[in-house]
Design an enzyme around this catalytic site. Structure first.
Site, mmCIF file in Angstrom:
data_model
loop_
_atom_site.group_PDB
_atom_site.id
_atom_site.type_symbol
_atom_site.label_atom_id
_atom_site.label_comp_id
_atom_site.label_asym_id
_atom_site.label_seq_id
_atom_site.Cartn_x
_atom_site.Cartn_y
_atom_site.Cartn_z
ATOM 1 N N ASN A 55 -10.562 -0.012 0.381
ATOM 2 C CA ASN A 55 -9.104 0.079 0.369
ATOM 3 C C ASN A 55 -8.584 -0.516 -0.937
ATOM 4 O O ASN A 55 -8.721 -1.717 -1.161
ATOM 5 C CB ASN A 55 -8.561 -0.688 1.588
ATOM 6 C CG ASN A 55 -7.047 -0.726 1.653
ATOM 7 O OD1 ASN A 55 -6.365 -0.387 0.693
ATOM 8 N ND2 ASN A 55 -6.525 -1.161 2.785
ATOM 9 N N CYS A 66 0.820 -1.230 0.000
ATOM 10 C CA CYS A 66 0.000 0.000 0.000
ATOM 11 C C CYS A 66 0.843 1.265 0.000
ATOM 12 O O CYS A 66 0.313 2.359 -0.183
ATOM 13 C CB CYS A 66 -0.942 -0.012 1.197
ATOM 14 S SG CYS A 66 -1.898 -1.520 1.298
ATOM 15 N N HIS A 72 -3.260 7.046 2.721
ATOM 16 C CA HIS A 72 -3.703 5.767 2.155
ATOM 17 C C HIS A 72 -5.053 5.414 2.775
ATOM 18 O O HIS A 72 -5.225 5.459 3.996
ATOM 19 C CB HIS A 72 -2.650 4.691 2.448
ATOM 20 C CG HIS A 72 -3.154 3.301 2.237
ATOM 21 N ND1 HIS A 72 -3.869 2.917 1.121
ATOM 22 C CD2 HIS A 72 -3.062 2.191 3.018
ATOM 23 C CE1 HIS A 72 -4.187 1.643 1.222
ATOM 24 N NE2 HIS A 72 -3.719 1.179 2.370
#
Ligand code: UT7
Length: 319
Positions: A276, A113, A246
């Site tokens: 996500n 990520c 993020h």
């Protein structure tokens, strides 16, 4: 000596999967997911793979900003769900964009990520080296293909999508200041899709995550890496126009803003609608916010990545 953001675009998985739909086949509820993560739905790509979504995002960026794709000199793709180990997702996107004759440089980075922030770090360093004038940095993921749809602790979190940012060398623009770190992880805190050395050692093809460990890690490192990046850039966090974290969990984003005593309205969030999307989450959030008018070109922003590795990083630049 600086970096100009010339274009931003995104593409999402075509199917919306709501919490209510998920609750029909796993032991969860819309209320639990919303309260613990801020997610109400995610987008799933049933027919397009990672390179297809990445191509769509780059095309969207080129079309929105009237950029000739042939002017792109390098493609960097951040992904942990590539179509193949090789060719790289970047090489596939190059071909799908019709850039084969351009003899550009194309490669993937896998930093989970945090990948987009690392891509930005590499891309801006390459521009500053003056070997390149224009680079496309793409975060692209199809997480749905590596999720264990029976594991309610992970499958409720992730979605599919891609975001693209085209950056140019511009001597008159301000610098893109980046910091990136990795702690090393042998414990499998966040792990997916191993290839065993010996065939009899079967490795699962799905993602596994120690959610609580990653949560603790994230709330620990985010404030410090943001402060480190601000100090390196010689600015204060309060002076930033917006922060794009993020999109892992709304609670993590809220905690970071509160801990740093920053105005929560400066935090850009699309997790409710998109979930996500790992390495794609930052460029998708930037692109959607620009499109919707909650971000504007000319603003100073900071983007912050964290995740598998365990990795974390931040970058600040003028949008
Ligand atoms: O992008 C990569 C980086 N990833 C992250 O940053 C993820 C970080 N971690 C998180 O966001 C959170 O840890 C999760 C959202 C994954 C989990 O939230 P949590 O508040 O840490 O929940 P938990 O793991 O402590 O679970 C609490 C309870 C447990 O039940 P018991 O043991 O208290 O009876 C779980 O079994 O909630 C249960 N649970 C669920 N219940 C309903 C876990 N998943 C679910 C679910 N639906 N989907």
């Amino acid at each position: 000596m600086g970096i100009k953001v010339s274009a931003v675009g995104h593409a999402l998985g075509e199917r919306v999967l709501t919490n209510h739909e998920l609750a029909q086949y796993i032991d969860t509820s819309h209320e639990w997911i919303l309260e613990r993560t801020g997610i109400t739905q995610r987008t799933i790509s049933d027919h397009l793979n990672t390179s297809d979504l990445g191509t769509q995002a780059l095309k969207n960026a080129c079309e929105r900003y009237e950029i000739d794709p042939l002017s792109i000199e390098a493609i960097i793709v951040a992904t942990m769900t590539p179509d193949h180990f090789t060719p790289s997702t970047a090489s596939l996107i190059q071909a799908k964009m019709g850039l084969n004759p351009s003899k550009i440089m194309a490669f993937d980075v896998n930093v989970a990520c945090s990948g987009f922030v690392v891509g930005l770090d590499l891309g801006s360093a390459l521009l500053e080296s003056k070997r390149f004038k224009r680079i496309a940095i793409i975060g692209a993921e199809v997480f749905s293909k590596i999720l264990d749809w029976n594991d309610r602790t992970t499958c409720i979190l992730f979605g599919d999508g891609a975001g693209a940012m085209i950056i140019d060398y511009d001597a008159t623009a301000s610098a893109c200041v980046c910091v990136n770190h990795s702690e090393g992880d042998l414990e499998g805190t966040l792990r997916a899709c191993g290839v065993p050395l010996l065939q009899e050692e079967a490795h699962p093809l799905t993602l596994s995550m120690q959610g609580k460990e990653v949560y603790r890690f994230a709330v620990d490192v985010i404030p410090s890496v943001m402060q480190e990046c601000a100090t390196k850039a010689n600015l204060t966090l309060k002076s930033l126009d917006h922060i794009v974290l993020h999109q892992a969990n709304q609670r993590i984003m809220d905690y970071a803003m509160k801990r740093l005593q920053l105005d929560p309205s400066k935090s850009i969030s699309n997790i409710a609608k998109v979930g996500n999307t790992s390495a794609a989450s930052i460029p998708i959030a930037v692109s959607m916010a620009l499109h919707e008018g909650s971000l504007h070109h000319g603003e100073r922003i900071m983007v912050v990545g964290f995740g598998g590795g365990l990795s974390y990083g931040a970058a600040t630049f003028t949008l």
